[in-house]
Design an enzyme around this catalytic site. Sequence first.
Site, PDB file in Angstrom:
ATOM      1  N   HIS A  17     -50.713 -31.842 -82.472  1.00 39.46           N
ATOM      2  CA  HIS A  17     -49.503 -32.638 -82.250  1.00 39.46           C
ATOM      3  C   HIS A  17     -48.687 -32.591 -83.538  1.00 39.46           C
ATOM      4  O   HIS A  17     -49.093 -33.142 -84.552  1.00 39.46           O
ATOM      5  CB  HIS A  17     -49.882 -34.075 -81.886  1.00 39.46           C
ATOM      6  CG  HIS A  17     -48.714 -35.002 -81.754  1.00 39.46           C
ATOM      7  ND1 HIS A  17     -48.478 -35.767 -80.632  1.00 39.46           N
ATOM      8  CD2 HIS A  17     -47.704 -35.288 -82.594  1.00 39.46           C
ATOM      9  CE1 HIS A  17     -47.379 -36.470 -80.804  1.00 39.46           C
ATOM     10  NE2 HIS A  17     -46.894 -36.210 -81.994  1.00 39.46           N
ATOM     11  N   ARG A  19     -36.566 -43.719 -81.472  1.00 40.57           N
ATOM     12  CA  ARG A  19     -36.757 -44.955 -82.243  1.00 40.57           C
ATOM     13  C   ARG A  19     -37.321 -44.604 -83.606  1.00 40.57           C
ATOM     14  O   ARG A  19     -37.692 -43.463 -83.861  1.00 40.57           O
ATOM     15  CB  ARG A  19     -37.788 -45.829 -81.524  1.00 40.57           C
ATOM     16  CG  ARG A  19     -39.111 -45.087 -81.387  1.00 40.57           C
ATOM     17  CD  ARG A  19     -40.265 -45.926 -80.898  1.00 40.57           C
ATOM     18  NE  ARG A  19     -41.520 -45.250 -81.068  1.00 40.57           N
ATOM     19  CZ  ARG A  19     -42.074 -44.413 -80.196  1.00 40.57           C
ATOM     20  NH1 ARG A  19     -41.476 -44.148 -79.056  1.00 40.57           N
ATOM     21  NH2 ARG A  19     -43.224 -43.831 -80.465  1.00 40.57           N
ATOM     22  N   HIS A  35     -54.367 -41.406 -76.701  1.00 41.41           N
ATOM     23  CA  HIS A  35     -52.936 -41.421 -77.014  1.00 41.41           C
ATOM     24  C   HIS A  35     -52.555 -42.443 -78.078  1.00 41.41           C
ATOM     25  O   HIS A  35     -51.379 -42.720 -78.274  1.00 41.41           O
ATOM     26  CB  HIS A  35     -52.091 -41.613 -75.753  1.00 41.41           C
ATOM     27  CG  HIS A  35     -52.394 -40.572 -74.706  1.00 41.41           C
ATOM     28  ND1 HIS A  35     -52.102 -39.241 -74.880  1.00 41.41           N
ATOM     29  CD2 HIS A  35     -53.008 -40.661 -73.505  1.00 41.41           C
ATOM     30  CE1 HIS A  35     -52.512 -38.561 -73.837  1.00 41.41           C
ATOM     31  NE2 HIS A  35     -53.074 -39.395 -72.979  1.00 41.41           N
ATOM     32  N   LYS A  81     -47.092 -25.415 -67.755  1.00 38.55           N
ATOM     33  CA  LYS A  81     -48.338 -24.794 -68.200  1.00 38.55           C
ATOM     34  C   LYS A  81     -49.089 -25.791 -69.077  1.00 38.55           C
ATOM     35  O   LYS A  81     -48.488 -26.443 -69.927  1.00 38.55           O
ATOM     36  CB  LYS A  81     -47.994 -23.525 -68.987  1.00 38.55           C
ATOM     37  CG  LYS A  81     -49.181 -22.788 -69.531  1.00 38.55           C
ATOM     38  CD  LYS A  81     -49.845 -21.940 -68.470  1.00 38.55           C
ATOM     39  CE  LYS A  81     -51.132 -21.306 -68.982  1.00 38.55           C
ATOM     40  NZ  LYS A  81     -51.893 -20.720 -67.848  1.00 38.55           N
ATOM     41  N   GLU A 103     -41.778 -34.324 -76.053  1.00 40.34           N
ATOM     42  CA  GLU A 103     -40.808 -35.367 -75.721  1.00 40.34           C
ATOM     43  C   GLU A 103     -40.094 -35.817 -76.986  1.00 40.34           C
ATOM     44  O   GLU A 103     -40.458 -35.421 -78.085  1.00 40.34           O
ATOM     45  CB  GLU A 103     -41.477 -36.549 -75.011  1.00 40.34           C
ATOM     46  CG  GLU A 103     -42.658 -37.130 -75.728  1.00 40.34           C
ATOM     47  CD  GLU A 103     -43.496 -38.035 -74.805  1.00 40.34           C
ATOM     48  OE1 GLU A 103     -43.497 -39.232 -75.047  1.00 40.34           O
ATOM     49  OE2 GLU A 103     -44.136 -37.536 -73.856  1.00 40.34           O
ATOM     50  N   GLY A 116     -46.071 -40.838 -73.602  1.00 38.96           N
ATOM     51  CA  GLY A 116     -47.279 -41.378 -74.212  1.00 38.96           C
ATOM     52  C   GLY A 116     -48.517 -41.185 -73.350  1.00 38.96           C
ATOM     53  O   GLY A 116     -49.488 -41.917 -73.494  1.00 38.96           O
ATOM     54  N   GLY A 117     -48.467 -40.206 -72.448  1.00 40.80           N
ATOM     55  CA  GLY A 117     -49.669 -39.852 -71.693  1.00 40.80           C
ATOM     56  C   GLY A 117     -49.816 -40.555 -70.358  1.00 40.80           C
ATOM     57  O   GLY A 117     -50.795 -40.328 -69.649  1.00 40.80           O
ATOM     58  N   VAL A 159     -43.945 -45.710 -85.950  1.00 40.68           N
ATOM     59  CA  VAL A 159     -44.965 -46.341 -86.794  1.00 40.68           C
ATOM     60  C   VAL A 159     -45.145 -45.523 -88.077  1.00 40.68           C
ATOM     61  O   VAL A 159     -45.171 -46.069 -89.184  1.00 40.68           O
ATOM     62  CB  VAL A 159     -46.311 -46.439 -86.038  1.00 40.68           C
ATOM     63  CG1 VAL A 159     -47.425 -46.893 -86.964  1.00 40.68           C
ATOM     64  CG2 VAL A 159     -46.196 -47.378 -84.833  1.00 40.68           C
ATOM     65  N   GLU A 219     -41.262 -34.461 -80.629  1.00 43.48           N
ATOM     66  CA  GLU A 219     -42.688 -34.117 -80.576  1.00 43.48           C
ATOM     67  C   GLU A 219     -42.901 -32.727 -79.986  1.00 43.48           C
ATOM     68  O   GLU A 219     -42.270 -32.383 -78.981  1.00 43.48           O
ATOM     69  CB  GLU A 219     -43.433 -35.098 -79.662  1.00 43.48           C
ATOM     70  CG  GLU A 219     -43.441 -36.529 -80.114  1.00 43.48           C
ATOM     71  CD  GLU A 219     -44.324 -37.396 -79.209  1.00 43.48           C
ATOM     72  OE1 GLU A 219     -44.591 -38.521 -79.611  1.00 43.48           O
ATOM     73  OE2 GLU A 219     -44.740 -36.940 -78.124  1.00 43.48           O
TER      74      GLU A 219
HETATM   75  C1  MV4 Z   1     -49.336 -31.683 -72.640  1.00 40.28           C
HETATM   76  C2  MV4 Z   1     -50.620 -31.266 -73.029  1.00 40.28           C
HETATM   77  C3  MV4 Z   1     -50.950 -29.952 -72.799  1.00 40.28           C
HETATM   78  N1  MV4 Z   1     -50.075 -29.118 -72.204  1.00 40.28           N
HETATM   79  N2  MV4 Z   1     -48.498 -30.819 -72.056  1.00 40.28           N
HETATM   80  C4  MV4 Z   1     -49.921 -36.301 -73.763  1.00 40.28           C
HETATM   81  C5  MV4 Z   1     -48.905 -37.332 -74.093  1.00 40.28           C
HETATM   82  C6  MV4 Z   1     -47.589 -36.765 -73.773  1.00 40.28           C
HETATM   83  N3  MV4 Z   1     -46.732 -36.934 -74.888  1.00 40.28           N
HETATM   84  C7  MV4 Z   1     -47.820 -35.334 -73.472  1.00 40.28           C
HETATM   85  N4  MV4 Z   1     -49.214 -35.089 -73.576  1.00 40.28           N
HETATM   86  C8  MV4 Z   1     -49.740 -33.850 -73.428  1.00 40.28           C
HETATM   87  N5  MV4 Z   1     -48.915 -32.939 -72.854  1.00 40.28           N
HETATM   88  C9  MV4 Z   1     -48.872 -29.557 -71.835  1.00 40.28           C
HETATM   89  N6  MV4 Z   1     -48.008 -28.729 -71.237  1.00 40.28           N
HETATM   90  C10 MV4 Z   1     -51.478 -32.189 -73.650  1.00 40.28           C
HETATM   91  C11 MV4 Z   1     -51.034 -33.491 -73.852  1.00 40.28           C
HETATM   92  C12 MV4 Z   1     -51.969 -34.360 -74.531  1.00 40.28           C
HETATM   93  C13 MV4 Z   1     -51.693 -34.852 -75.819  1.00 40.28           C
HETATM   94  C14 MV4 Z   1     -50.514 -34.564 -76.501  1.00 40.28           C
HETATM   95  C15 MV4 Z   1     -50.255 -35.073 -77.756  1.00 40.28           C
HETATM   96  C16 MV4 Z   1     -51.200 -35.873 -78.386  1.00 40.28           C
HETATM   97  C17 MV4 Z   1     -52.362 -36.177 -77.748  1.00 40.28           C
HETATM   98  C18 MV4 Z   1     -52.633 -35.682 -76.464  1.00 40.28           C
HETATM   99  C19 MV4 Z   1     -53.826 -35.991 -75.827  1.00 40.28           C
HETATM  100  C20 MV4 Z   1     -54.080 -35.516 -74.581  1.00 40.28           C
HETATM  101  C21 MV4 Z   1     -53.151 -34.704 -73.923  1.00 40.28           C
END
Ligand code: MV4
Length: 452
Positions: free
Chosen positions: A213, A297, A240, A206, A293, A169-170, A300, A280
């Site tokens: 998303h 569960r 997030h 990377k 990830e 969740g960030g 929402v 996800e």
């Molecule tokens: C990332 C990414 C860019 N590149 N991984 C944010 C929450 C977590 N679930 C993983 N996240 C991210 N992983 C790579 N390799 C950008 C994010 C990300 C993000 C991902 C999904 C929804 C919103 C987001 C907001 C900021 C960053």
Amino acid sequence: MPSPPLFSRILIANRGEIALRIIRACREMGIESVAVFSEADRGAPYLRMADRAICIGAGPAAESYLNIPRIISAAEISNADAIHPGYGFLAENAHFAEVCRDCRIEFIGPSPEAMAKLGDKVSCKQTARAAKVPVFPGSDGAIEDEEVAVQVAQKIGYPVIVKAAAGGGGRGMRVAHNEIALRAGLKSATQEAAAAFGNGAVYIEKFLERARHVEVQVLGDKQGNAVHLYERDCSVQRRHQKLIEEAPGPGIDPKKREEVCKSAARLIRAANYHGAATVEFLMDEKQNFYLLEVNTRVQVEHPVTELITGIDIVRTMIEAAAGRPLPFRQRDIVTRGHAIECRINAEDPARNFAPSPGAITRFEPPGGPGVRVDTHAVTGYRVPTNYDSMICKLLVHADDRERAIARMSRALREFVIEPIKTTIPLHRELMNDAGFSRGGVDIHYLERLLKK
Ligand code: MV4
């Protein structure tokens, strides 16, 4: 073979709209429901919909909804044979699932082993690699040596992102555009992860700058079957926190859809998973996708998928936990039309989303064709300060995306919540926004829009 009996009584270890959603599923299945509540939720109207409600402690979650001994005691006192954890709180706590097993109470969700394997992002990624599910290029497992991390970053190229194995969740992430930032990011992310999760393991991959998303709903049973229920796009988010979810993902190519959905089903099959999960992914402009990830569960936004597939996800979770095989095969699952969910939070979008708790003196939800309102709020309900601010999920279903947007716009116009501030005005604007209407916005779209 006769099918195993369902449960006689399910305790719901949660609150608010998801507690009510589970209470309703139990009623429809002829299963008694036991609600639990904290002092902050005492007297809430949804509690009367359960067969029984038990107070488990004070308002702070640590003293009630997160308190394992109190929840187990409530289950034992009420003779519940299963616990549904909902989302948040203890839903992804493998220790809690293990305590339930030790107490011979069925946890409605995966085994503690499957939960731990997918919950740790390093082992999840390893399982994914072995199952040929696309992952971001990066370190093989956790970083043990800073110099190795620097070499990996040189090989895959900057920018890279440092993530905590126990994060999600960030939380505990750092983006690095060069070697100096990477070295600093490794240190601070490790410290933060150790303090926050008791596990300082981090890895790098990377960093993808502009992405959508896209997440896939999956269901598994104890017989080893696993199916996907197609994808949802949840790119409209702020810090997030998702604001809007929809399905199908706008503009996703049918071949890519097939690939991403099959990948998700393969991953949970490889993890020997039963129950509901969400896999996800991030998807780039060319619709290449990479695993982020797995959420072990009910989410929402599960009703978005219920609307386009006609499948009751909460019922199916309960059946699977009882040992029943999934009542459908992959080829039986077809989608119809388009669904959108708007999360209505008790927050003021005009004041940086400041919480806006308090009593609701007018609550008039919309209705009519294709509208679903999942909420525990009613006129006279008081939004407590202790918990997250979501008070309602407004969903629509229509033949296509354009009609779904028009329907959502209409439903949002009908909705009256007074006098607290909510995210309704923001949702009304988004339904009229050219970028959102076009479809396929990236995960930073809303934050860019809010800055204007
Ligand atoms: C990332 C990414 C860019 N590149 N991984 C944010 C929450 C977590 N679930 C993983 N996240 C991210 N992983 C790579 N390799 C950008 C994010 C990300 C993000 C991902 C999904 C929804 C919103 C987001 C907001 C900021 C960053």
